[in-house]
Scaffold this active site. Structure first.
Site, PDB file in Angstrom:
ATOM      1  N   CYS A   2     -39.329 -12.844   1.072  1.00 15.24           N
ATOM      2  CA  CYS A   2     -40.597 -12.111   1.052  1.00 15.24           C
ATOM      3  C   CYS A   2     -40.406 -10.889   1.937  1.00 15.24           C
ATOM      4  CB  CYS A   2     -41.701 -12.974   1.648  1.00 15.24           C
ATOM      5  SG  CYS A   2     -41.825 -14.613   0.951  1.00 15.24           S
ATOM      6  N   LYS A 594     -33.779  -7.072 -17.622  1.00 13.67           N
ATOM      7  CA  LYS A 594     -33.634  -8.268 -16.768  1.00 13.67           C
ATOM      8  C   LYS A 594     -34.248  -9.484 -17.457  1.00 13.67           C
ATOM      9  CE  LYS A 594     -32.390 -10.268 -12.968  1.00 13.67           C
ATOM     10  NZ  LYS A 594     -30.951 -10.484 -12.776  1.00 13.67           N
TER      11      LYS A 594
HETATM   12  C1  BG6 Z   1     -30.920 -11.357 -20.331  1.00  8.46           C
HETATM   13  C2  BG6 Z   1     -30.358 -10.842 -19.032  1.00  8.46           C
HETATM   14  O1  BG6 Z   1     -31.912 -10.493 -20.766  1.00  8.46           O
HETATM   15  O2  BG6 Z   1     -31.473 -12.645 -20.152  1.00  8.46           O
HETATM   16  C3  BG6 Z   1     -29.253 -11.769 -18.598  1.00  8.46           C
HETATM   17  O3  BG6 Z   1     -29.848  -9.516 -19.216  1.00  8.46           O
HETATM   18  C4  BG6 Z   1     -29.828 -13.158 -18.436  1.00  8.46           C
HETATM   19  O4  BG6 Z   1     -28.703 -11.313 -17.378  1.00  8.46           O
HETATM   20  C5  BG6 Z   1     -30.533 -13.626 -19.702  1.00  8.46           C
HETATM   21  O5  BG6 Z   1     -28.793 -14.055 -18.140  1.00  8.46           O
HETATM   22  C6  BG6 Z   1     -31.320 -14.907 -19.437  1.00  8.46           C
HETATM   23  O6  BG6 Z   1     -32.320 -14.587 -18.494  1.00  8.46           O
HETATM   24  P1  BG6 Z   1     -33.114 -15.769 -17.749  1.00  8.46           P
HETATM   25  O7  BG6 Z   1     -34.171 -15.064 -16.981  1.00  8.46           O
HETATM   26  O8  BG6 Z   1     -33.660 -16.668 -18.818  1.00  8.46           O
HETATM   27  O9  BG6 Z   1     -32.126 -16.491 -16.893  1.00  8.46           O
END
Ligand code: BG6
Length: 599
Positions: A2, A594
């Site tokens: 945080c 992401k």
């Molecule tokens: C993709 C990311 O969009 O989603 C990857 O670019 C990631 O880095 C994958 O591993 C799965 O994301 P999460 O949030 O389900 O772990």
């Protein structure tokens, strides 16, 4: 992870805009809830806090109008206690005489909450930051109202890595303590301030005071004082002038968030191991896994999280004799859903907790009546709300698009679960944080060296065998994501069944090798080198293996179960350095995001 910020001024004034700006500069550290508290000259405490992002909450609760001569603000990234208004920080003590906020993890917060309730304190939520305030409260009276003494006593109650700031309405001072989490002081004209890190201080002042672990800091409008928590002795510390750009401070001095997050891995792995030892959710999670009997447990993930599921299946099988089926979300629906029912369990793995491929699979598991467990990094996420039980990754906010620390902690968590399923003592895993720290230290230079060769190649192969197969896949994904080269990860025994045709003079093939598998890997290496390929070993030192390859990227020797996680470090560093060498920003590579909340 945080973010906390505190300020004390000589005159009562409108502090709201300063607190809002400080909170915005800390938002990269966490953002699921935010709060501010000010103390008027009269001692009146004004506390405003809620779930949501700083822009929304500060507008809705009108932070801007907040007045006082002392102010605290906190950005929360939930680890203990789901995001909620009572769990948002700052927190009051029982009678509303004190207000404080923390950053970090108080791993014995459950036990402390039970103690405080037995002692009649008024505990309003399940956030560990609140236990810091009550710990000071319960020692305040018998220390004759001496805040410094009360904080020193509270220090012995609180276990884990944290930093917190607190103030009593009747004393025009801010107090804070540092134990494992960041804390830095700032000196200005007519005010002093402190924060989890520099970005929220630098717009106010460049005059800073470094604070070390085990130190209590007191802030008055005209001075900052430091005391040793062990014996209360005063400490003198010269102020410094910070000249660097704020952007570099936000990355902790690293050039990119990805490198900062790679370096955070030993710390967050250590915090996760402590957290798993103390969280009450773990027993329920293990019980649900055991309830599957001899039916396989499904481990469901996407991208990097899927690779963690692959390694998790090895761990469940090899350590606990528990069969597990690693699969992608859509694969679960298309290939397995027809044969699952109420007696089955699936673990959905997603650092964001919002990946639609995973949430779709979860919905099908619900329709089948199966048990839904999850592993995630964002506690307020859809996946957290949709699960019967979840375990947090406790990584703090992962900003860089390529997942690093969340992957390592997913693997650590799976290994921890496998040990619990097998009834093995988990303190065998306590070597892992040190091994990761050593790997980050010793593999950076060799990784840069290997990149000097790889950087000119746009096609290459990464091979693994057994438990390093998932690591080869993850390493290849990292390289693809941030260098745009095509890199295929695969089981090394499969390479001769076709892909070997890719090998020609100098063609790079990396071999992620587990101690004990060297002989097998040497067979596969020679299939490549006899055809002109360039073999690069990523392994603990092994003289015969070294003789069979062109380049050697050594990692610290370790227990074979820990080795796949340790081998991840050079894989990440090779990708990072090659990305930078190609002039690409590894934090925000093209085409990627992401979190993908689409099908
Ligand atoms: C993709 C990311 O969009 O989603 C990857 O670019 C990631 O880095 C994958 O591993 C799965 O994301 P999460 O949030 O389900 O772990």
């Amino acid at each position: 992870m945080c973010g906390i910020f505190g300020i004390i001024t000589s005159q009562e004034q409108t502090l709201g805009p300063i607190l809002i700006e400080a909170a915005k500069r800390l938002a990269y550290r966490g953002y699921d809830s935010v709060g501010s508290a000010t103390v008027w000259a009269s001692g009146q405490i004004d506390l405003r806090k809620d779930v949501g992002r700083i822009q929304d909450v500060s507008t809705r609760l009108r932070f801007a109008e907040m007045r006082g001569s002392r102010g605290i603000t906190q950005l929360r990234w939930a680890t203990f206690g789901a995001p909620s208004q009572p769990n948002a920080q700052p927190h009051l003590d029982s009678d509303g005489d004190m207000v404080g906020a923390h950053n970090g993890n108080v791993v014995n917060n459950v036990q402390l909450r039970e103690l405080f309730l037995r002692e009649g304190l008024i505990v309003r939520g399940t956030n560990d930051g609140e236990t810091c305030v009550h710990a000071v409260e319960r020692h305040f009276d018998h220390n004759g109202g001496d805040m410094l003494a009360a904080i020193r006593s509270a220090y012995t109650d609180l276990e884990g890595d944290y930093a917190f700031v607190i103030t009593h309405r009747d004393e025009h001072k801010l107090y804070a303590i540092k134990k494992g989490s960041g804390l830095v002081g700032g000196l200005g004209d007519g005010f002093t301030c402190l924060s989890s890190d520099l970005p929220s201080i630098l717009p106010l002042t460049r005059r800073i005071i470094r604070i070390r672990d085990g130190e209590i800091v007191t802030l008055a409008p005209d001075r900052i004082e430091l005391f040793n928590v062990a014996d209360g002795a005063p400490i003198t510390r010269d102020e410094e002038r910070y000249e660097g750009p704020i952007e570099v401070a936000e990355k902790g001095g690293y050039p990119h968030f990805m490198l900062k997050e790679i370096h955070e891995q030993p710390t967050v792995a250590n915090e996760l191991l402590h957290l798993l030892d103390s969280t009450p959710h773990l027993a329920r999670f293990v019980e649900a896994l055991r309830a599957t009997g001899d039916r396989p447990v499904y481990l469901v993930g996407s991208g990097t999280s899927y690779h963690a599921c692959l390694l998790g299946a090895y761990y469940f099988n090899r350590v606990a004799g528990c069969s597990a089926v690693p699969c992608l979300g859509p694969q679960f629906i298309e290939q397995y859903a027809n044969s699952v029912g109420p007696q089955d369990t699936a673990v959905f793995v997603s650092q964001s907790g919002e990946t639609k491929d995973i949430l779709n699979a979860l919905k099908v598991m619900r329709q089948k009546g199966g048990r839904v467990l999850s592993v995630l990094n964002v506690l307020g996420s859809s996946l957290a709300h949709a699960s019967d039980v979840y375990l947090p990754l406790a990584c703090g906010y992962e900003i860089s698009v390529p997942a690093t620390k969340t992957f390592v902690n997913q693997c650590v968590l799976f290994l921890y679960l496998a040990f619990r399923l097998a009834g093995r003592k988990t303190d065998e895993l306590s070597a892992l944080p040190r091994l990761l720290a050593e790997a980050v230290e010793v593999t950076d230079a060799p990784s840069r060296k290997v990149v000097e060769y790889l950087v000119n190649w746009n096609a290459l192969h990464y091979l693994g065998y057994g438990m390093t197969h998932p690591i080869a896949l993850e390493a290849a994904l990292k390289l693809k994501e941030i260098t745009y080269a095509h890199c295929e990860g695969m089981f090394s025994s499969e390479f001769k069944h076709g892909p070997l045709a890719a090998v020609h003079d100098g063609y790079p093939v990396l071999f992620f090798t587990l101690a004990g598998d060297e002989a097998m890997m040497i067979n596969h290496i020679n299939e490549v080198t006899t055809r002109g390929g360039r073999a690069i070993a990523v392994a603990a030192e092994h003289p015969i293996l070294r003789k069979n390859v062109h380049d050697y990227l050594p990692v610290p020797a370790s227990d074979p179960l820990l080795a796949p996680i340790v081998l991840t470090i050079p894989a990440q560093l090779v990708a990072y350095h090659m990305s930078v060498a190609r002039g690409i920003d590894p934090d925000f590579p093209r085409n990627l995001s992401k979190t993908l909340t689409v099908d």
